[in-house]
Design an enzyme around this catalytic site. Structure first.
Site, PDB file in Angstrom:
ATOM      1  N   HIS A 195     -16.920  33.493 -17.776  1.00 52.77           N
ATOM      2  CA  HIS A 195     -17.961  32.882 -18.355  1.00 52.77           C
ATOM      3  C   HIS A 195     -17.173  31.738 -19.056  1.00 52.77           C
ATOM      4  CE1 HIS A 195     -21.233  35.476 -17.241  1.00 52.77           C
ATOM      5  NE2 HIS A 195     -20.431  36.298 -17.426  1.00 52.77           N
ATOM      6  N   THR A 235      -4.502  36.841 -18.450  1.00 49.70           N
ATOM      7  CA  THR A 235      -5.297  35.581 -18.371  1.00 49.70           C
ATOM      8  C   THR A 235      -4.589  34.332 -17.656  1.00 49.70           C
ATOM      9  OG1 THR A 235      -5.229  34.592 -20.339  1.00 49.70           O
ATOM     10  CG2 THR A 235      -7.114  36.148 -20.069  1.00 49.70           C
ATOM     11  N   LYS A 236      -3.091  34.691 -17.467  1.00 46.55           N
ATOM     12  CA  LYS A 236      -2.442  33.589 -16.838  1.00 46.55           C
ATOM     13  C   LYS A 236      -1.469  34.270 -16.012  1.00 46.55           C
ATOM     14  CE  LYS A 236      -2.615  30.616 -21.106  1.00 46.55           C
ATOM     15  NZ  LYS A 236      -1.737  29.915 -22.074  1.00 46.55           N
ATOM     16  N   LYS A 271      10.106  41.551 -21.412  1.00 46.81           N
ATOM     17  CA  LYS A 271      11.185  41.810 -20.913  1.00 46.81           C
ATOM     18  C   LYS A 271      11.430  41.711 -19.238  1.00 46.81           C
ATOM     19  CE  LYS A 271      13.930  46.421 -19.856  1.00 46.81           C
ATOM     20  NZ  LYS A 271      13.910  47.782 -19.967  1.00 46.81           N
TER      21      LYS A 271
END
Length: 204
Positions: free
Chosen positions: A122, A173-174, A191
């Site tokens: 959203h 989210t990336k 890591k």
């Protein structure tokens, strides 16, 4: 790792595959709307029986499906399943939520208990538009040899590379590059890991 090592689930699939393909062929006699309802009904069937019952429905309803996909009980598939593609040797464990709109999942992927793949978000920064009315589609692409830990959340649009571990309860989210472990909220690389993995060969 020895070429003689095999997972019992993969060996069982190889034995059962002709029967499962025959069952999927029978399902083509039924309309899709009815199959979707029947597929939803199978969600509650536990154990390997449930895995076997659900696989022919995957072949019939989803866009592209590989071999040996174990969908455990109480897995929820949302969105347009016909746009989703799955590789081979995938485990989707109980109580996971998977938005299928544009989803592409490679091979040798484990999605652990209570994790989620969400293919839309959203938008909150458009003036005069309520958040519930501003939805940004975001397909999720997952590479090969990926372990998604229990309770992890993946919110698209994101591309997750190959040979990746997403720690339990992480929020992705990336995009995530190959050969790494990520953890945290939001998820960050903690890591680097080697890229010399290879699929286990099943003994005959």
């Amino acid at each position: 790792m020895s070429d003689r090592i095999w997972h019992k689930g993969e060996k069982a699939f190889r034995i059962a595959k002709p029967m499962l393909l025959a069952m999927s062929g029978v399902l083509y006699l039924f309309p899709r709307f009815l199959l979707k309802e029947l597929f939803e009904w199978t969600r509650g069937i536990p154990g390997y029986l449930g895995v076997a019952v659900r696989y022919p429905f995957l072949i019939r309803l989803f866009g592209s499906v590989g071999d040996n996909i174990a969908v455990m009980h109480n897995v929820t598939f949302a969105g347009d399943v016909s746009t989703a593609s799955f590789g081979s040797h995938i485990s989707l464990w109980s109580n996971t939520w998977i938005d299928c709109d544009g989803l592409k999942m490679g091979s040798h992927v484990m999605l652990s208990h209570n994790s989620s793949i969400i293919s839309a978000a959203h938008v909150y920064d458009i003036e005069g538009v309520m958040m519930r009315d501003a939805v940004l589609p975001g397909p999720v692409i997952i590479g090969d040899n990926v372990w998604i830990g229990a309770g992890a959340r993946i919110i698209g649009p994101v591309v997750i590379g190959s040979n990746v571990i997403i720690a339990a309860n992480a929020l992705v989210t990336k995009d995530i590059e190959d050969n790494c472990v990520v953890s945290g909220v939001p998820a960050k690389i903690i890591k680097r890991i080697g890229n010399n993995y290879s699929p286990i060969k099943i003994s005959k």
